[in-house]
Design a protein around this motif. Structure first.
Motif, PDB file in Angstrom:
ATOM      1  N   LYS A   1       0.841  -1.195   0.000  1.00  0.00           N
ATOM      2  CA  LYS A   1       0.000   0.000   0.000  1.00  0.00           C
ATOM      3  C   LYS A   1       0.876   1.245   0.000  1.00  0.00           C
ATOM      4  O   LYS A   1       1.698   1.437   0.897  1.00  0.00           O
ATOM      5  CB  LYS A   1      -0.917   0.003   1.219  1.00  0.00           C
ATOM      6  CG  LYS A   1      -1.950   1.126   1.216  1.00  0.00           C
ATOM      7  CD  LYS A   1      -2.903   0.966   2.392  1.00  0.00           C
ATOM      8  CE  LYS A   1      -4.004   2.014   2.365  1.00  0.00           C
ATOM      9  NZ  LYS A   1      -4.950   1.834   3.491  1.00  0.00           N
ATOM     10  N   ILE A   2       0.697   2.094  -1.014  1.00  0.00           N
ATOM     11  CA  ILE A   2       1.478   3.324  -1.167  1.00  0.00           C
ATOM     12  C   ILE A   2       0.510   4.496  -1.130  1.00  0.00           C
ATOM     13  O   ILE A   2      -0.510   4.490  -1.822  1.00  0.00           O
ATOM     14  CB  ILE A   2       2.258   3.325  -2.490  1.00  0.00           C
ATOM     15  CG1 ILE A   2       3.200   2.111  -2.560  1.00  0.00           C
ATOM     16  CG2 ILE A   2       3.053   4.618  -2.650  1.00  0.00           C
ATOM     17  CD1 ILE A   2       3.874   1.943  -3.907  1.00  0.00           C
ATOM     18  N   ALA A   3       0.829   5.511  -0.324  1.00  0.00           N
ATOM     19  CA  ALA A   3      -0.060   6.652  -0.161  1.00  0.00           C
ATOM     20  C   ALA A   3       0.683   7.955  -0.366  1.00  0.00           C
ATOM     21  O   ALA A   3       1.909   8.021  -0.189  1.00  0.00           O
ATOM     22  CB  ALA A   3      -0.696   6.638   1.229  1.00  0.00           C
ATOM     23  N   THR A   4      -0.067   8.981  -0.732  1.00  0.00           N
ATOM     24  CA  THR A   4       0.468  10.330  -0.780  1.00  0.00           C
ATOM     25  C   THR A   4      -0.439  11.217   0.055  1.00  0.00           C
ATOM     26  O   THR A   4      -1.664  11.064   0.042  1.00  0.00           O
ATOM     27  CB  THR A   4       0.576  10.856  -2.228  1.00  0.00           C
ATOM     28  OG1 THR A   4       1.119  12.177  -2.204  1.00  0.00           O
ATOM     29  CG2 THR A   4      -0.761  10.882  -2.935  1.00  0.00           C
TER      30      THR A   4
ATOM     31  N   VAL B   1      10.607  -0.982  -5.380  1.00  0.00           N
ATOM     32  CA  VAL B   1       9.904   0.026  -6.188  1.00  0.00           C
ATOM     33  C   VAL B   1      10.623   1.360  -6.024  1.00  0.00           C
ATOM     34  O   VAL B   1      11.033   1.729  -4.922  1.00  0.00           O
ATOM     35  CB  VAL B   1       8.437   0.169  -5.743  1.00  0.00           C
ATOM     36  CG1 VAL B   1       7.720   1.222  -6.580  1.00  0.00           C
ATOM     37  CG2 VAL B   1       7.710  -1.174  -5.841  1.00  0.00           C
ATOM     38  N   LEU B   2      10.759   2.084  -7.123  1.00  0.00           N
ATOM     39  CA  LEU B   2      11.327   3.425  -7.064  1.00  0.00           C
ATOM     40  C   LEU B   2      10.182   4.413  -6.861  1.00  0.00           C
ATOM     41  O   LEU B   2       9.243   4.459  -7.657  1.00  0.00           O
ATOM     42  CB  LEU B   2      12.085   3.747  -8.348  1.00  0.00           C
ATOM     43  CG  LEU B   2      12.905   5.045  -8.335  1.00  0.00           C
ATOM     44  CD1 LEU B   2      14.014   4.960  -7.299  1.00  0.00           C
ATOM     45  CD2 LEU B   2      13.502   5.317  -9.707  1.00  0.00           C
ATOM     46  N   ILE B   3      10.252   5.182  -5.787  1.00  0.00           N
ATOM     47  CA  ILE B   3       9.198   6.117  -5.419  1.00  0.00           C
ATOM     48  C   ILE B   3       9.688   7.540  -5.610  1.00  0.00           C
ATOM     49  O   ILE B   3      10.707   7.939  -5.030  1.00  0.00           O
ATOM     50  CB  ILE B   3       8.776   5.932  -3.947  1.00  0.00           C
ATOM     51  CG1 ILE B   3       8.406   4.474  -3.650  1.00  0.00           C
ATOM     52  CG2 ILE B   3       7.638   6.890  -3.604  1.00  0.00           C
ATOM     53  CD1 ILE B   3       7.124   4.014  -4.254  1.00  0.00           C
ATOM     54  N   GLY B   4       8.967   8.323  -6.405  1.00  0.00           N
ATOM     55  CA  GLY B   4       9.238   9.748  -6.538  1.00  0.00           C
ATOM     56  C   GLY B   4       8.139  10.519  -5.839  1.00  0.00           C
ATOM     57  O   GLY B   4       6.955  10.326  -6.140  1.00  0.00           O
ATOM     58  N   CYS B   5       8.511  11.367  -4.879  1.00  0.00           N
ATOM     59  CA  CYS B   5       7.553  12.161  -4.127  1.00  0.00           C
ATOM     60  C   CYS B   5       7.689  13.618  -4.546  1.00  0.00           C
ATOM     61  O   CYS B   5       8.781  14.180  -4.467  1.00  0.00           O
ATOM     62  CB  CYS B   5       7.807  12.009  -2.627  1.00  0.00           C
ATOM     63  SG  CYS B   5       6.844  13.113  -1.577  1.00  0.00           S
TER      64      CYS B   5
ATOM     65  N   VAL C   1       8.147   2.113 -11.166  1.00  0.00           N
ATOM     66  CA  VAL C   1       8.213   3.466 -10.602  1.00  0.00           C
ATOM     67  C   VAL C   1       6.814   3.945 -10.244  1.00  0.00           C
ATOM     68  O   VAL C   1       5.858   3.723 -10.996  1.00  0.00           O
ATOM     69  CB  VAL C   1       8.849   4.456 -11.608  1.00  0.00           C
ATOM     70  CG1 VAL C   1       8.963   5.845 -10.980  1.00  0.00           C
ATOM     71  CG2 VAL C   1      10.219   3.966 -12.060  1.00  0.00           C
ATOM     72  N   VAL C   2       6.709   4.621  -9.107  1.00  0.00           N
ATOM     73  CA  VAL C   2       5.489   5.310  -8.714  1.00  0.00           C
ATOM     74  C   VAL C   2       5.846   6.770  -8.448  1.00  0.00           C
ATOM     75  O   VAL C   2       6.745   7.057  -7.651  1.00  0.00           O
ATOM     76  CB  VAL C   2       4.856   4.694  -7.452  1.00  0.00           C
ATOM     77  CG1 VAL C   2       3.634   5.500  -7.019  1.00  0.00           C
ATOM     78  CG2 VAL C   2       4.477   3.239  -7.688  1.00  0.00           C
TER      79      VAL C   2
ATOM     80  N   LEU D   1       1.801   5.426 -12.339  1.00  0.00           N
ATOM     81  CA  LEU D   1       2.510   4.151 -12.325  1.00  0.00           C
ATOM     82  C   LEU D   1       3.185   3.897 -13.665  1.00  0.00           C
ATOM     83  O   LEU D   1       2.589   4.102 -14.722  1.00  0.00           O
ATOM     84  CB  LEU D   1       1.540   3.003 -12.032  1.00  0.00           C
ATOM     85  CG  LEU D   1       0.541   3.188 -10.886  1.00  0.00           C
ATOM     86  CD1 LEU D   1      -0.284   1.929 -10.710  1.00  0.00           C
ATOM     87  CD2 LEU D   1       1.251   3.551  -9.597  1.00  0.00           C
ATOM     88  N   SER D   2       4.407   3.410 -13.615  1.00  0.00           N
ATOM     89  CA  SER D   2       5.123   3.056 -14.843  1.00  0.00           C
ATOM     90  C   SER D   2       4.561   1.749 -15.403  1.00  0.00           C
ATOM     91  O   SER D   2       3.922   0.969 -14.687  1.00  0.00           O
ATOM     92  CB  SER D   2       6.617   2.914 -14.570  1.00  0.00           C
ATOM     93  OG  SER D   2       6.868   1.783 -13.760  1.00  0.00           O
ATOM     94  N   PRO D   3       4.789   1.475 -16.698  1.00  0.00           N
ATOM     95  CA  PRO D   3       4.226   0.271 -17.314  1.00  0.00           C
ATOM     96  C   PRO D   3       4.637  -1.026 -16.636  1.00  0.00           C
ATOM     97  O   PRO D   3       3.868  -2.000 -16.655  1.00  0.00           O
ATOM     98  CB  PRO D   3       4.758   0.331 -18.755  1.00  0.00           C
ATOM     99  CG  PRO D   3       4.997   1.780 -19.002  1.00  0.00           C
ATOM    100  CD  PRO D   3       5.470   2.340 -17.700  1.00  0.00           C
ATOM    101  N   SER D   4       5.814  -1.063 -16.039  1.00  0.00           N
ATOM    102  CA  SER D   4       6.269  -2.307 -15.421  1.00  0.00           C
ATOM    103  C   SER D   4       5.603  -2.595 -14.084  1.00  0.00           C
ATOM    104  O   SER D   4       5.717  -3.707 -13.562  1.00  0.00           O
ATOM    105  CB  SER D   4       7.796  -2.270 -15.241  1.00  0.00           C
ATOM    106  OG  SER D   4       8.182  -1.163 -14.454  1.00  0.00           O
ATOM    107  N   ILE D   5       4.883  -1.612 -13.524  1.00  0.00           N
ATOM    108  CA  ILE D   5       4.210  -1.845 -12.245  1.00  0.00           C
ATOM    109  C   ILE D   5       2.697  -1.680 -12.351  1.00  0.00           C
ATOM    110  O   ILE D   5       1.955  -2.187 -11.504  1.00  0.00           O
ATOM    111  CB  ILE D   5       4.779  -0.908 -11.149  1.00  0.00           C
ATOM    112  CG1 ILE D   5       4.506  -1.481  -9.763  1.00  0.00           C
ATOM    113  CG2 ILE D   5       4.247   0.504 -11.290  1.00  0.00           C
ATOM    114  CD1 ILE D   5       5.231  -0.739  -8.645  1.00  0.00           C
ATOM    115  N   ALA D   6       2.225  -1.028 -13.393  1.00  0.00           N
ATOM    116  CA  ALA D   6       0.792  -0.779 -13.543  1.00  0.00           C
ATOM    117  C   ALA D   6      -0.057  -2.055 -13.509  1.00  0.00           C
ATOM    118  O   ALA D   6      -1.161  -2.039 -12.944  1.00  0.00           O
ATOM    119  CB  ALA D   6       0.525   0.001 -14.833  1.00  0.00           C
TER     120      ALA D   6
END
Length: 272
Positions: free
Chosen positions: A2-5, A100-104, A142-143, A222-227
């Motif tokens: 679970k990833i949140a912003t 996962v690479l996370i960009g905030c 990537v997210v 979401l990038s194609p590899s994680i979508a």
């Protein structure tokens, strides 16, 4: 996973709200915006006691971003966007966590528009889009999560006709967002809720939350590899109704676990 912003609108002033939400929602990774605190004032100890490691990029009184991870290490990869070494705003931080690479990000508001602040917003947005394209080229999962300060469509604002000249809704900004997504990103909430009015922000004025006069400006791309792992997405809108809360609500996605590859055994050789 679970990833949140969550734009907390002051991490120290809203710390009680943040800690309550972390305890109730138990996200694995959280991107925070608008810390409004210099680096030395980030509440690392309290967040650590809640079970989260953290990296942050603070700035006195303004801006500020952070990434939290529950029971996992964060490996920071970047804490500002490339392309403008003179840009001192604390608006971007990036880390690898749990594969996962996370960009905030906290994209500039840009008001009043037109004007210097709007011009800065567009420049920053273009720099971000260029970096996003570079991330896509790596093929990594990537997210990109944060407060984009963009309402992409009429469905993302309670009364579109009232926002036509606002920097969050001007055609130039929506077009830049469209081109960003067209690189190959998936807007997670819109993917799973294509026709629903979903808001992530309600102003403090004119009883906006009570009237549900909201905006959707917090996004997770979401990038194609994680979508393909996207399993759920939503907004914890009840948090906006808590006492002394932010004008944003936490926005989140759930990613399915990566299927384990089955090991196949080579056929046995015949014994003669």
């Amino acid at each position: 996973m679970k990833i949140a912003t969550y734009n907390v609108n002051g991490v120290n002033g809203r710390l009680t709200v943040l800690l309550r939400w972390l305890a109730e929602a138990a996200p694995d990774v959280v991107c925070l915006q608008e810390l409004k605190a210099p680096p030395e004032k980030f509440p690392e100890a309290a967040i650590g006691d809640a079970g989260y490691s953290a990296i942050w990029h603070g700035q006195k009184s303004w801006n500020g971003v952070a990434i939290l991870a529950r029971g996992a290490e964060l490996h920071e990869t970047r804490r500002s966007l490339p392309g403008d070494p003179d840009d001192t705003h604390s608006r971007y931080i990036e880390a690898a966590v749990k594969g996962v690479l996370i960009g905030c990000l906290y994209l500039p508001n840009g008001n009043p528009a037109p004007g210097p602040k709007f011009d800065y917003k567009l420049r920053w947005f273009e720099r971000f889009s260029a970096h996003a394209a570079d991330l896509l080229a790596t093929g990594l999962p990537v997210v990109l999560a944060g407060d984009y300060n963009v309402m992409p469509t009429n469905l993302d604002v309670y009364k579109p006709e009232r926002w036509l000249d606002d920097a969050l809704f001007r055609p130039e900004v929506r077009e830049t967002y469209r081109r960003l997504v067209a690189q190959g990103w998936t807007d997670a909430l819109r993917k799973l809720h294509p026709d629903e009015r979903i808001y992530t922000f309600w102003d403090y004025f004119r009883n906006a939350y009570g009237r549900d006069a909201g905006l959707r400006i917090d996004h997770l791309l979401l990038s194609p590899s994680i979508a393909p792992r996207l399993a759920a997405a939503g907004v914890d809108r009840q948090v906006r109704g808590w006492e002394k809360t932010s004008d944003h609500a936490p926005t989140w996605i759930e990613l399915a676990e990566v299927p384990k590859r089955r090991r196949t055994l080579a056929p046995a050789k015949a014994v003669s």
